[in-house]
Design an enzyme around this catalytic site. Structure first.
Site, PDB file in Angstrom:
ATOM      1  N   HIS A 153       9.527  43.210  -6.734  1.00  0.00           N
ATOM      2  CA  HIS A 153       8.216  43.495  -7.315  1.00  0.00           C
ATOM      3  C   HIS A 153       7.115  42.581  -6.754  1.00  0.00           C
ATOM      4  CE1 HIS A 153       9.275  40.285 -10.348  1.00  0.00           C
ATOM      5  NE2 HIS A 153       7.986  40.024 -10.216  1.00  0.00           N
ATOM      6  N   ASP A 183      15.853  44.430  -8.098  1.00  0.00           N
ATOM      7  CA  ASP A 183      14.584  43.705  -7.938  1.00  0.00           C
ATOM      8  C   ASP A 183      14.719  42.541  -6.967  1.00  0.00           C
ATOM      9  OD1 ASP A 183      11.914  43.235  -8.230  1.00  0.00           O
ATOM     10  OD2 ASP A 183      12.064  42.252 -10.181  1.00  0.00           O
ATOM     11  N   GLY A 255       3.857  34.071 -11.031  1.00  0.00           N
ATOM     12  CA  GLY A 255       3.908  33.366  -9.756  1.00  0.00           C
ATOM     13  C   GLY A 255       5.255  32.730  -9.502  1.00  0.00           C
ATOM     14  N   ASN A 256       6.068  32.555 -10.564  1.00  0.00           N
ATOM     15  CA  ASN A 256       7.430  32.045 -10.392  1.00  0.00           C
ATOM     16  C   ASN A 256       8.395  33.121  -9.920  1.00  0.00           C
ATOM     17  OD1 ASN A 256       6.767  29.747 -12.820  1.00  0.00           O
ATOM     18  ND2 ASN A 256       8.126  29.122 -11.166  1.00  0.00           N
ATOM     19  N   SER A 257       7.994  34.392  -9.999  1.00  0.00           N
ATOM     20  CA  SER A 257       8.899  35.485  -9.623  1.00  0.00           C
ATOM     21  C   SER A 257       9.420  35.293  -8.207  1.00  0.00           C
ATOM     22  CB  SER A 257       8.168  36.824  -9.715  1.00  0.00           C
ATOM     23  OG  SER A 257       7.914  37.170 -11.043  1.00  0.00           O
ATOM     24  N   LEU A 312      29.150  57.934  -8.746  1.00  0.00           N
ATOM     25  CA  LEU A 312      30.091  58.759  -9.494  1.00  0.00           C
ATOM     26  C   LEU A 312      29.441  60.049  -9.968  1.00  0.00           C
ATOM     27  CD1 LEU A 312      32.972  58.910 -10.629  1.00  0.00           C
ATOM     28  CD2 LEU A 312      32.157  57.665 -12.658  1.00  0.00           C
ATOM     29  N   GLY A 313      28.171  59.969 -10.360  1.00  0.00           N
ATOM     30  CA  GLY A 313      27.435  61.180 -10.728  1.00  0.00           C
ATOM     31  C   GLY A 313      27.693  61.681 -12.126  1.00  0.00           C
ATOM     32  N   VAL A 314      27.788  60.744 -13.102  1.00  0.00           N
ATOM     33  CA  VAL A 314      27.935  61.165 -14.496  1.00  0.00           C
ATOM     34  C   VAL A 314      26.927  60.401 -15.350  1.00  0.00           C
ATOM     35  CG1 VAL A 314      30.369  61.795 -14.306  1.00  0.00           C
ATOM     36  CG2 VAL A 314      29.761  59.455 -14.938  1.00  0.00           C
ATOM     37  N   GLN A 315      26.375  61.081 -16.334  1.00  0.00           N
ATOM     38  CA  GLN A 315      25.511  60.422 -17.307  1.00  0.00           C
ATOM     39  C   GLN A 315      26.392  59.841 -18.396  1.00  0.00           C
ATOM     40  OE1 GLN A 315      22.630  62.992 -19.158  1.00  0.00           O
ATOM     41  NE2 GLN A 315      21.997  61.437 -20.644  1.00  0.00           N
ATOM     42  N   ILE A 316      26.164  58.568 -18.720  1.00  0.00           N
ATOM     43  CA  ILE A 316      27.055  57.880 -19.657  1.00  0.00           C
ATOM     44  C   ILE A 316      26.248  57.188 -20.755  1.00  0.00           C
ATOM     45  CG2 ILE A 316      28.955  57.509 -18.046  1.00  0.00           C
ATOM     46  CD1 ILE A 316      27.849  54.728 -17.469  1.00  0.00           C
TER      47      ILE A 316
END
Length: 518
Positions: A153, A183, A255-257, A312-316
């Site tokens: 970011h 991130d 600013g620490n990011s 894997l393609g699954v909603q969990i």
């Protein structure tokens, strides 16, 4: 004569008294009284345990920590978007000295009464207009040849990058790669010199309560050092499926990011990424990406500028205690499959809606986040054994993982029944044991909830009018009679709860509801 003797006697008495008084005065003014007076005048002294100094750590690691300045051709959405608000006791920023770091910071990135017409160098690249400062953060060298780690970011939407070292040296850098899901980002400085660098710690040895030292660039004040402890591990802050943050109480601000959090050996235990703050300033709750996550991601970025993850393609969703009980599981562990994506590796391998994924390659899955991290940490095209709990029994399937990157644009979609056919019966049925009133759904898929008893368990679990029940205990339902039949069977099986799949405009979820045993 008697009178004379009495006078001499009185004089002797007076002389004796004077002598005694003089001796007493002498004693008080000499060494006898001195120790007594000294004992009352001694200062308070407390023997305390030695507090560790961080100076040696700071001296060693500071040359490896840098400020990261980001410029872009993109015009900011608003020239008045600064969220900074500082009260300098009546002094305006224009009254600060020209070389004051806060004045330089706000002149570059916006602040009260600042003229923004001259922000940043007016360089042109690719005919896109002048570059403007858009972000400032922190980073650190991980190799002597100039690789710098920071947050995604910080560099997001950047066109040019400048590294500022602790001695003030400014160096141009290029973006090697970035990973929005964790991130993290990797920059490279190409100059003919060797840099002081630091290494990642083994965070499996980190304990809550261990010291950490944060070094970074808050508000443009480069080389700022703060200290604290590890407050917690495994924090999920809702930023993505791979959340596994360290929580620290060292002061971390804007600013620490991208800056490092060190242990007392000078090793990076985490990368400061986010803070929790109602005011925008430090309140002692900061979150850092653990070194174990960063190490693998940065290695991939350093290799080819991208991160490959298994898919894997699954909603969990997580398995709650109620859900586990409704499905006959002894423990609330694993990940509940809400829906497999059509054509995904999981779908092709036979994973079904309502399955509980309990293990991957024989290693138990703690929860949904644990499953996401495990699969994401595997290479595409890997063959993995997925253990499932289905219909009260354990079974396993073998899945060849896909590539999450290549399928990134293909989000999980839900099947929509476009056959809107003839009108369905609108007759309603009251399920008094559940506190629900239902009717066949207009699209013929499940039952629409038309009323919820506010005193029922269903209301307490968040069910609302307008939502749909598509299955109960992993069995499709099309009528109230279907639900009643499934509930009767659940009672015979000795279960006190049943698992309902609820469909809304935002997706699908599972909820365990109490079964009326009366």
């Amino acid at each position: 004569m008697s009178h004379s003797q009495n006078g001499r006697s009185s004089l002797k008495t007076a002389l004796k008294a004077t002598t005694v008084g003089g001796l007493a005065a002498l004693m008080l003014s000499t060494g006898i009284a001195a120790p007594i007076l000294h004992s009352f005048a001694a200062p308070v002294e407390v023997t305390a345990p030695q507090v560790p100094s961080f100076a040696n750590v700071v001296d060693a690691v500071s040359p490896a920590v840098v400020s990261v300045r980001v410029q872009s051709n993109v015009q900011p959405a608003s020239d008045d978007s600064s969220n900074f608000s500082f009260n300098f006791g009546g002094r305006g920023l224009d009254q600060l000295p020209d070389d004051h770091p806060l004045k330089r910071f706000f002149k570059e990135f916006g602040g009260p009464n600042q003229d923004r017409s001259d922000r940043g160098p007016n360089r042109h690249r690719d005919g896109k207009g002048p570059l403007r400062p858009v972000a400032q953060g922190s980073g650190f060298f991980i190799s002597e040849d100039g690789y710098v780690v920071t947050n995604n970011h910080v560099v997001d939407d950047g066109s040019a990058y400048t590294i500022v070292m602790n001695d003030g040296t400014e160096l141009d850098a290029k973006l090697v790669g970035r990973d929005p899901r964790t991130d993290l980002a990797l920059l490279k400085v190409d100059v003919n010199r060797k840099f002081t660098y630091v290494k990642f710690a083994d965070d499996t040895k980190i304990r809550v309560g261990d010291w950490v030292v944060a070094v970074g660039n808050p508000f443009g004040l480069g080389g700022t050092v703060t200290s604290g402890i590890i407050s917690a591990r495994g924090r999920d802050i809702g930023s993505g499926p791979y959340d596994d943050y360290l929580q620290i109480d060292a002061a971390v601000n804007r600013g620490n990011s991208g800056g490092p959090a060190f242990n007392l050996n000078g090793e990076v235990v985490g990368i400061n990424t986010a803070i929790f703050s109602p005011s925008g300033g430090n309140v002692g709750i900061a979150f850092a990406i653990p070194s174990s996550v960063a190490k693998d991601v940065i290695a991939d970025l350093q290799k080819d500028g991208k991160v490959e993850r298994g898919w894997l393609g699954v909603q969990i969703q997580p398995v709650s205690k109620d859900i586990a009980e409704s499905l006959g599981l002894s423990e609330a562990k694993g990940a509940l499959v809400v829906s497999p994506q059509s054509g995904s590796p999981g779908d092709k391998a036979g994973i079904k809606q309502g399955d509980i994924i309990t293990a991957v390659n024989g290693e138990l899955v703690k929860d949904a986040r644990d499953l996401s991290r495990r699969i994401g940490g595997m290479a595409p095209n890997s063959k993995v054994e997925i253990s499932l709990w289905r219909g009260g029994k354990s079974q396993s399937v073998t899945v060849t993982l896909g590539d999450l990157t290549s399928d990134d644009a293909s989000k999980a979609t839900q099947s929509q029944n476009d056959d809107k056919g003839g009108s369905q019966s609108s007759s309603e049925k009251v399920l008094s044991s559940l506190g629900l009133t239902v009717a066949p759904a207009d699209d013929g898929n499940g039952l629409a909830i038309t009323d919820v008893d506010p005193d029922s368990d269903a209301a307490a679990r968040g069910l609302k009018t307008g939502e749909k029940i598509t299955s109960v205990n992993n069995q499709q339902v099309a009528s109230a009679a279907d639900i009643e039949k499934i509930l009767e069977q659940a009672k015979k099986d000795g279960r006190s709860k049943a698992l309902f799949q609820i469909q809304t405009d935002d997706g699908s979820r599972f909820i365990a509801l109490d079964i009326d045993q009366g």
